[in-house]
Scaffold this active site. Structure first.
Site, PDB file in Angstrom:
ATOM      1  N   LYS A  20       0.817  -1.224   0.000  1.00  0.00           N
ATOM      2  CA  LYS A  20       0.000   0.000   0.000  1.00  0.00           C
ATOM      3  C   LYS A  20       0.844   1.264   0.000  1.00  0.00           C
ATOM      4  O   LYS A  20       0.450   2.266  -0.579  1.00  0.00           O
ATOM      5  CB  LYS A  20      -1.044  -0.008   1.115  1.00  0.00           C
ATOM      6  CG  LYS A  20      -0.510  -0.128   2.513  1.00  0.00           C
ATOM      7  CD  LYS A  20      -1.664  -0.300   3.483  1.00  0.00           C
ATOM      8  CE  LYS A  20      -1.169  -0.296   4.928  1.00  0.00           C
ATOM      9  NZ  LYS A  20      -0.045  -1.259   5.195  1.00  0.00           N
ATOM     10  N   ARG A  95      -4.120   2.475  13.190  1.00  0.00           N
ATOM     11  CA  ARG A  95      -3.741   1.075  13.305  1.00  0.00           C
ATOM     12  C   ARG A  95      -4.422   0.419  14.510  1.00  0.00           C
ATOM     13  O   ARG A  95      -4.208  -0.764  14.750  1.00  0.00           O
ATOM     14  CB  ARG A  95      -2.242   0.976  13.481  1.00  0.00           C
ATOM     15  CG  ARG A  95      -1.480   0.497  12.236  1.00  0.00           C
ATOM     16  CD  ARG A  95      -0.058   0.330  12.673  1.00  0.00           C
ATOM     17  NE  ARG A  95       0.843  -0.372  11.826  1.00  0.00           N
ATOM     18  CZ  ARG A  95       1.558   0.145  10.836  1.00  0.00           C
ATOM     19  NH1 ARG A  95       1.378   1.379  10.465  1.00  0.00           N
ATOM     20  NH2 ARG A  95       2.448  -0.582  10.194  1.00  0.00           N
ATOM     21  N   ARG A 132      12.245  -6.685   0.848  1.00  0.00           N
ATOM     22  CA  ARG A 132      12.389  -5.244   1.038  1.00  0.00           C
ATOM     23  C   ARG A 132      13.689  -4.791   1.676  1.00  0.00           C
ATOM     24  O   ARG A 132      14.156  -3.693   1.405  1.00  0.00           O
ATOM     25  CB  ARG A 132      11.230  -4.706   1.902  1.00  0.00           C
ATOM     26  CG  ARG A 132       9.910  -4.762   1.207  1.00  0.00           C
ATOM     27  CD  ARG A 132       8.894  -3.871   1.860  1.00  0.00           C
ATOM     28  NE  ARG A 132       8.700  -4.164   3.271  1.00  0.00           N
ATOM     29  CZ  ARG A 132       7.681  -3.674   3.971  1.00  0.00           C
ATOM     30  NH1 ARG A 132       6.786  -2.902   3.385  1.00  0.00           N
ATOM     31  NH2 ARG A 132       7.551  -3.948   5.248  1.00  0.00           N
ATOM     32  N   ARG A 134      14.240  -3.879   4.849  1.00  0.00           N
ATOM     33  CA  ARG A 134      14.119  -2.856   5.878  1.00  0.00           C
ATOM     34  C   ARG A 134      14.596  -3.410   7.218  1.00  0.00           C
ATOM     35  O   ARG A 134      14.588  -4.614   7.428  1.00  0.00           O
ATOM     36  CB  ARG A 134      12.636  -2.468   5.989  1.00  0.00           C
ATOM     37  CG  ARG A 134      12.380  -0.998   5.779  1.00  0.00           C
ATOM     38  CD  ARG A 134      10.914  -0.728   5.627  1.00  0.00           C
ATOM     39  NE  ARG A 134      10.129  -1.120   6.804  1.00  0.00           N
ATOM     40  CZ  ARG A 134       8.825  -0.904   6.906  1.00  0.00           C
ATOM     41  NH1 ARG A 134       8.180  -0.321   5.918  1.00  0.00           N
ATOM     42  NH2 ARG A 134       8.169  -1.274   7.994  1.00  0.00           N
ATOM     43  N   ARG A 145       4.986  -8.552  13.468  1.00  0.00           N
ATOM     44  CA  ARG A 145       4.172  -7.470  12.889  1.00  0.00           C
ATOM     45  C   ARG A 145       2.888  -8.002  12.277  1.00  0.00           C
ATOM     46  O   ARG A 145       1.833  -7.360  12.347  1.00  0.00           O
ATOM     47  CB  ARG A 145       5.001  -6.681  11.866  1.00  0.00           C
ATOM     48  CG  ARG A 145       5.935  -5.683  12.577  1.00  0.00           C
ATOM     49  CD  ARG A 145       7.018  -5.133  11.689  1.00  0.00           C
ATOM     50  NE  ARG A 145       6.501  -4.626  10.448  1.00  0.00           N
ATOM     51  CZ  ARG A 145       7.122  -4.742   9.280  1.00  0.00           C
ATOM     52  NH1 ARG A 145       8.279  -5.349   9.206  1.00  0.00           N
ATOM     53  NH2 ARG A 145       6.586  -4.249   8.208  1.00  0.00           N
TER      54      ARG A 145
END
Ligand code: AMP
Length: 198
Positions: A20, A95, A132, A134, A145
């Site tokens: 997103k 969230r 990714r 990260r 997560r």
């Protein structure tokens, strides 16, 4: 939140790794919308070693959520700064239900016009997350997560559905197809929105 009238807030929902943020960045650039990513804002604070950054890092590095009070204050500050007649893509906030309630209470009346829920299969998600690189993308933190997402954030899907503003986007597809649906959903909401506020 003292934000200007004519502001239209689009809330982006979906699990970590659904893409997103990437989609929001492309759409914002293409249509002149504002992309507000709380994850990006927090990472900037961490890099600058501000008080907020130092506090937030303790949660982020473990894959936990940063406390609601800190998040609500940070978002409120950014919403106050935006000019009128703008579309804001809110990426990564709310969230929690408490954050959603704070946003509803403080955003200009009627400004929360749309929530886009990006949905993807689990296999698609895990391949995107591991690609990714990260700091919070290690296997253990990613798993945590995802758990936090399912327990704490995913109830927001039915929350916005009940408010009648949820639109689901199939995020298993290529970027261009997702962009088409994204723009279409925002544009059609924006049309109805301008008629009300305009
Ligand atoms: P993101 O880039 O959206 O995946 O966010 C990265 C990390 O920042 C999350 O795992 C949380 O630790 C923190 N974070 C971002 N947005 C929020 C939020 N709205 N509430 C609590 N923590 C957040």
């Amino acid at each position: 939140m003292g934000a200007a009238e004519g502001l239209m807030i689009v809330i982006l929902l979906g699990p970590p790794g659904v893409g997103k943020g990437t989609q929001a960045a492309i759409a914002a650039e293409a249509h002149g919308w504002l992309h507000l990513s709380t994850g990006d804002l927090l990472r900037a604070q961490v890099a600058q070693k501000t008080d907020l950054g130092l506090q937030a890092d303790q949660y982020m590095s473990k894959g936990d959520l940063v406390p609601d009070v800190l998040m609500v204050e940070m978002v409120a500050q950014h919403l106050t700064d935006v000019s009128s007649e703008v579309v804001i893509l809110l990426d990564g906030f709310p969230r929690t239900i408490a954050q959603a309630e704070a946003l509803s209470g403080k955003a200009p009346s009627g400004s929360i016009a749309l929530s886009l829920y990006f949905r993807a299969s689990n296999s698609e998600l895990s391949s995107r997350l591991t690609g990714r690189g990260r700091a919070d993308d290690t296997e253990e933190v990613v798993a945590h997560r995802l758990k936090v997402y399912h327990e704490t954030t995913s109830p927001l899907i039915s929350w916005y559905q009940e408010k009648g503003i949820l639109v689901e986007i199939d995020a298993n597809r290529d970027i261009a197809s997702i962009q088409t649906d994204f723009a279409h959903a925002v544009d059609s909401t924006l049309k109805g929105f301008s008629q009300i506020t305009g």
